[in-house]
Design a protein around this motif. Structure first.
Motif, PDB file in Angstrom:
ATOM      1  N   TRP A 147       0.835  -1.208   0.000  1.00  0.00           N
ATOM      2  CA  TRP A 147       0.000   0.000   0.000  1.00  0.00           C
ATOM      3  C   TRP A 147       0.865   1.251   0.000  1.00  0.00           C
ATOM      4  O   TRP A 147       0.578   2.218  -0.719  1.00  0.00           O
ATOM      5  CB  TRP A 147      -0.915  -0.016   1.227  1.00  0.00           C
ATOM      6  CG  TRP A 147      -1.679   1.259   1.408  1.00  0.00           C
ATOM      7  CD1 TRP A 147      -2.875   1.598   0.850  1.00  0.00           C
ATOM      8  CD2 TRP A 147      -1.276   2.387   2.195  1.00  0.00           C
ATOM      9  NE1 TRP A 147      -3.252   2.865   1.243  1.00  0.00           N
ATOM     10  CE2 TRP A 147      -2.280   3.368   2.067  1.00  0.00           C
ATOM     11  CE3 TRP A 147      -0.165   2.653   2.993  1.00  0.00           C
ATOM     12  CZ2 TRP A 147      -2.199   4.605   2.706  1.00  0.00           C
ATOM     13  CZ3 TRP A 147      -0.072   3.878   3.630  1.00  0.00           C
ATOM     14  CH2 TRP A 147      -1.081   4.840   3.489  1.00  0.00           C
ATOM     15  N   ASN A 151       1.012   4.358  -2.718  1.00  0.00           N
ATOM     16  CA  ASN A 151       0.606   5.689  -2.255  1.00  0.00           C
ATOM     17  C   ASN A 151       1.806   6.477  -1.738  1.00  0.00           C
ATOM     18  O   ASN A 151       1.721   7.174  -0.728  1.00  0.00           O
ATOM     19  CB  ASN A 151      -0.437   5.540  -1.149  1.00  0.00           C
ATOM     20  CG  ASN A 151      -1.728   4.919  -1.627  1.00  0.00           C
ATOM     21  OD1 ASN A 151      -2.630   5.594  -2.114  1.00  0.00           O
ATOM     22  ND2 ASN A 151      -1.824   3.591  -1.496  1.00  0.00           N
ATOM     23  N   ARG A 154       1.446  10.085  -0.751  1.00  0.00           N
ATOM     24  CA  ARG A 154       0.653  10.465   0.426  1.00  0.00           C
ATOM     25  C   ARG A 154       1.198   9.889   1.722  1.00  0.00           C
ATOM     26  O   ARG A 154       0.882  10.355   2.815  1.00  0.00           O
ATOM     27  CB  ARG A 154      -0.791  10.000   0.252  1.00  0.00           C
ATOM     28  CG  ARG A 154      -1.483  10.619  -0.950  1.00  0.00           C
ATOM     29  CD  ARG A 154      -2.968  10.319  -0.976  1.00  0.00           C
ATOM     30  NE  ARG A 154      -3.253   8.891  -0.964  1.00  0.00           N
ATOM     31  CZ  ARG A 154      -3.833   8.253   0.047  1.00  0.00           C
ATOM     32  NH1 ARG A 154      -4.167   8.918   1.150  1.00  0.00           N
ATOM     33  NH2 ARG A 154      -4.084   6.955  -0.020  1.00  0.00           N
ATOM     34  N   TYR A 155       1.994   8.831   1.632  1.00  0.00           N
ATOM     35  CA  TYR A 155       2.510   8.170   2.835  1.00  0.00           C
ATOM     36  C   TYR A 155       3.885   8.740   3.164  1.00  0.00           C
ATOM     37  O   TYR A 155       4.672   8.988   2.257  1.00  0.00           O
ATOM     38  CB  TYR A 155       2.600   6.657   2.603  1.00  0.00           C
ATOM     39  CG  TYR A 155       3.084   5.871   3.795  1.00  0.00           C
ATOM     40  CD1 TYR A 155       2.257   5.675   4.894  1.00  0.00           C
ATOM     41  CD2 TYR A 155       4.375   5.360   3.830  1.00  0.00           C
ATOM     42  CE1 TYR A 155       2.702   4.965   6.001  1.00  0.00           C
ATOM     43  CE2 TYR A 155       4.816   4.647   4.929  1.00  0.00           C
ATOM     44  CZ  TYR A 155       3.994   4.459   6.007  1.00  0.00           C
ATOM     45  OH  TYR A 155       4.441   3.766   7.108  1.00  0.00           O
ATOM     46  N   ALA A 158      -0.601  10.069   5.242  1.00  0.00           N
ATOM     47  CA  ALA A 158      -1.866   9.351   5.358  1.00  0.00           C
ATOM     48  C   ALA A 158      -1.680   8.136   6.266  1.00  0.00           C
ATOM     49  O   ALA A 158      -0.662   7.441   6.186  1.00  0.00           O
ATOM     50  CB  ALA A 158      -2.342   8.909   3.981  1.00  0.00           C
ATOM     51  N   ARG A 159      -2.661   7.874   7.119  1.00  0.00           N
ATOM     52  CA  ARG A 159      -2.569   6.733   8.031  1.00  0.00           C
ATOM     53  C   ARG A 159      -3.263   5.523   7.432  1.00  0.00           C
ATOM     54  O   ARG A 159      -4.451   5.568   7.131  1.00  0.00           O
ATOM     55  CB  ARG A 159      -3.193   7.073   9.384  1.00  0.00           C
ATOM     56  CG  ARG A 159      -2.985   5.958  10.423  1.00  0.00           C
ATOM     57  CD  ARG A 159      -3.723   6.223  11.703  1.00  0.00           C
ATOM     58  NE  ARG A 159      -3.451   5.170  12.683  1.00  0.00           N
ATOM     59  CZ  ARG A 159      -4.137   4.983  13.806  1.00  0.00           C
ATOM     60  NH1 ARG A 159      -5.146   5.796  14.087  1.00  0.00           N
ATOM     61  NH2 ARG A 159      -3.818   4.007  14.633  1.00  0.00           N
ATOM     62  N   PRO A 160      -2.554   4.420   7.268  1.00  0.00           N
ATOM     63  CA  PRO A 160      -3.169   3.222   6.700  1.00  0.00           C
ATOM     64  C   PRO A 160      -4.146   2.576   7.675  1.00  0.00           C
ATOM     65  O   PRO A 160      -4.035   2.741   8.894  1.00  0.00           O
ATOM     66  CB  PRO A 160      -1.977   2.304   6.437  1.00  0.00           C
ATOM     67  CG  PRO A 160      -0.948   2.734   7.431  1.00  0.00           C
ATOM     68  CD  PRO A 160      -1.136   4.217   7.587  1.00  0.00           C
ATOM     69  N   GLU A 206      -9.287   4.787   0.459  1.00  0.00           N
ATOM     70  CA  GLU A 206      -7.999   4.814  -0.232  1.00  0.00           C
ATOM     71  C   GLU A 206      -6.822   4.487   0.687  1.00  0.00           C
ATOM     72  O   GLU A 206      -5.703   4.236   0.216  1.00  0.00           O
ATOM     73  CB  GLU A 206      -7.779   6.187  -0.880  1.00  0.00           C
ATOM     74  CG  GLU A 206      -7.612   7.345   0.094  1.00  0.00           C
ATOM     75  CD  GLU A 206      -8.945   7.913   0.565  1.00  0.00           C
ATOM     76  OE1 GLU A 206      -8.928   8.961   1.253  1.00  0.00           O
ATOM     77  OE2 GLU A 206      -9.989   7.313   0.234  1.00  0.00           O
ATOM     78  N   ASN A 207      -7.052   4.453   2.002  1.00  0.00           N
ATOM     79  CA  ASN A 207      -5.986   4.139   2.948  1.00  0.00           C
ATOM     80  C   ASN A 207      -6.048   2.706   3.478  1.00  0.00           C
ATOM     81  O   ASN A 207      -5.301   2.350   4.395  1.00  0.00           O
ATOM     82  CB  ASN A 207      -6.024   5.108   4.132  1.00  0.00           C
ATOM     83  CG  ASN A 207      -5.715   6.536   3.722  1.00  0.00           C
ATOM     84  OD1 ASN A 207      -4.957   6.765   2.787  1.00  0.00           O
ATOM     85  ND2 ASN A 207      -6.318   7.500   4.403  1.00  0.00           N
TER      86      ASN A 207
END
Length: 469
Positions: A147, A151, A154-155, A158-160, A206-207
């Motif tokens: 993931w 991404n 965004r990573y 962004a928090r998965p 999306e996460n």
């Protein structure tokens, strides 16, 4: 035999025995001159037979593992398997250069499981672990890393998140905690005690690194509908473009379903299933601890998670968390695959399921209990008392059966079914129809006393019994 005093474990005076030498031959522990300290290393050695006898005697106070109907862990193997494990216990599984044949047995087991679970690759992609908990950690790490690569823009801002049912094994809570992943839990509702496919899809965004589906819930032994979960995620991808992989936690069911439910589609036949784990030491029929983590293809296991180590003269790829562990369990797993074959596994697992179904039916016929499951998926069933306001509850039953040596867990279900408390029986290889008869005999003997109670015993539920995965 005379009794006098000598220094004790912590400087206090302890009994010292003057022992007849003939008695030492009869009972080795009597040969020790002092009571050994329990919380610090003794100053001097004692005879090996004496040390053995002391430890052996303490362990006699443990419960009888064969009567432990709480655990999924294998409690019986053939003596040949035990002998083989003894011959391999000094081999470090990770040292593939020094023990190449042990490494080859691991590779063969991975290949066998890959074929059993219908992976589209030759020889399989995976490894042995110390159990399903480590295997789940590895699978979760692979999901998160894939993931993160998709991404990268965004990573890590962004928090998965990871979507799963509230009934998952606690190792998934640990994974989310250790690797900073948000757990998104689908609660139980009504008579649904595991993951709902549409509810799982609705929690994805999306996460989401993946969805965990459990093939054999530890709460009641039921299979989660893996194919329906994949179908709901297929529909989600059609609507939104989100491509969410599925991991199947087959700690128990992945070694039951292929033999007893071959038409059930839950494995790598589903393109969305990217990884599967199982416990070799559960329905893989091996003593603890060994587990297995497998991936659909090499692309599903990020290469940067595989370490290549120059260790003791060899270059070895490794992607397990533990670096030193015995090769005994892997050898025992290969022995079990070789010894039983598919027909043997089918016979063993069918026997366990038959015992579970028969026992569930007889408990249901008593009239005091209501079944939640009947042992027709995992050889496991759960039941509760029929009258919620009756004179006894499941905790009373668990306590009284423990007095007769039976370990049957009683526990309360998680949100949103905290109102439901149940007993669960796990039938494993070695829990025979004869033992099931003895269990029923003891339960029937206790029921008149339980029915005569004025009310369930008032005590803290937290100390009544433990929940065992």
């Amino acid at each position: 035999m005379s009794l006098h005093r000598g220094p004790g474990a912590d400087g206090a005076r302890s009994p010292r025995l003057s022992v007849n030498p003939f008695l030492q031959e009869a009972f080795p522990a009597a040969a020790t001159a002092e009571v050994p300290p329990r919380h610090r290393i003794p100053d001097a050695p004692i005879a090996p037979e004496t040390a053995y006898q002391i430890v052996h005697d303490e362990l006699m106070l443990d419960g009888n593992s064969r009567l432990n109907l709480a655990t999924f862990v294998t409690t019986w193997m053939e003596p040949q398997a035990a002998r083989l494990m003894g011959e391999c216990r000094d081999k470090n599984m990770i040292d593939k250069d020094e023990y190449p044949r042990t490494a080859e047995l691991e590779r063969r087991c991975v290949s066998m499981l890959s074929a059993l679970w219908n992976a589209p690759v030759d020889h399989g992609v995976g490894c042995s672990t110390t159990g399903s908990s480590e295997a789940c950690m590895l699978a979760g790490m692979a999901l998160k890393r894939r993931w993160a690569k998709r991404n990268a823009d965004r990573y890590p801002a962004a928090r998965p998140n990871l979507v799963m049912g509230v009934n998952v094994q606690v190792c998934w809570d640990k994974f989310c905690n250790f690797w900073e992943v948000e757990p998104r839990l689908v609660p139980m509702e009504g008579n649904r005690f595991h993951l709902d496919p549409q509810a799982a899809a609705d929690l994805c965004d999306e996460n989401t690194i993946g969805v965990v589906a459990v093939l054999g819930s530890t709460f009641d032994g039921s299979y989660e509908p893996v194919a329906d979960v994949c179908a709901a995620l297929d529909a989600l991808q059609e609507r939104t473009g989100l491509d969410v992989p599925v991991h199947v936690d087959g700690a128990s069911g992945a070694m039951v379903a292929p033999f007893l439910d071959p038409d059930l589609v839950w494995d790598f036949r589903l393109p969305r299933v990217s990884s599967i784990n199982t416990s070799g030491h559960k329905y893989g029929l091996v003593y603890p601890g060994v587990g297995w983590a497998l991936w659909r293809t090499h692309d599903d296991l990020p290469e940067d998670l595989v370490f290549r180590v120059n260790y003791l003269g060899g270059d070895m790829p490794t992607f397990a968390l533990n670096f030193s562990r015995p090769g005994a369990q892997v050898a025992a797993q290969y022995y079990t695959f070789l010894r039983l074959g598919r027909e043997g596994f089918r016979a063993v697992q069918q026997s366990a399921r038959n015992v579970a179904r028969s026992l569930a039916e007889r408990i249901d016929a008593l009239g005091d209990f209501t079944l939640l499951t009947r042992g027709d998926e995992l050889p496991v069933f759960a039941f509760t008392t029929t009258d919620p306001n009756g004179p006894f509850d499941v905790f009373d039953v668990s306590r009284r059966m423990r007095e007769r040596g039976w370990l049957i867990p009683a526990y309360t279900f998680p949100p949103h079914r905290e109102d439901l408390s149940v007993l669960r029986v796990v039938c494993r290889n070695g829990f025979s129809a004869d033992l099931a008869d003895l269990l029923m005999e003891d339960l029937r003997t206790l029921l008149p006393e339980l029915r005569a109670q004025s009310a369930p015993l008032d005590r803290p539920r937290s100390v009544a019994t433990a929940f065992h995965h």
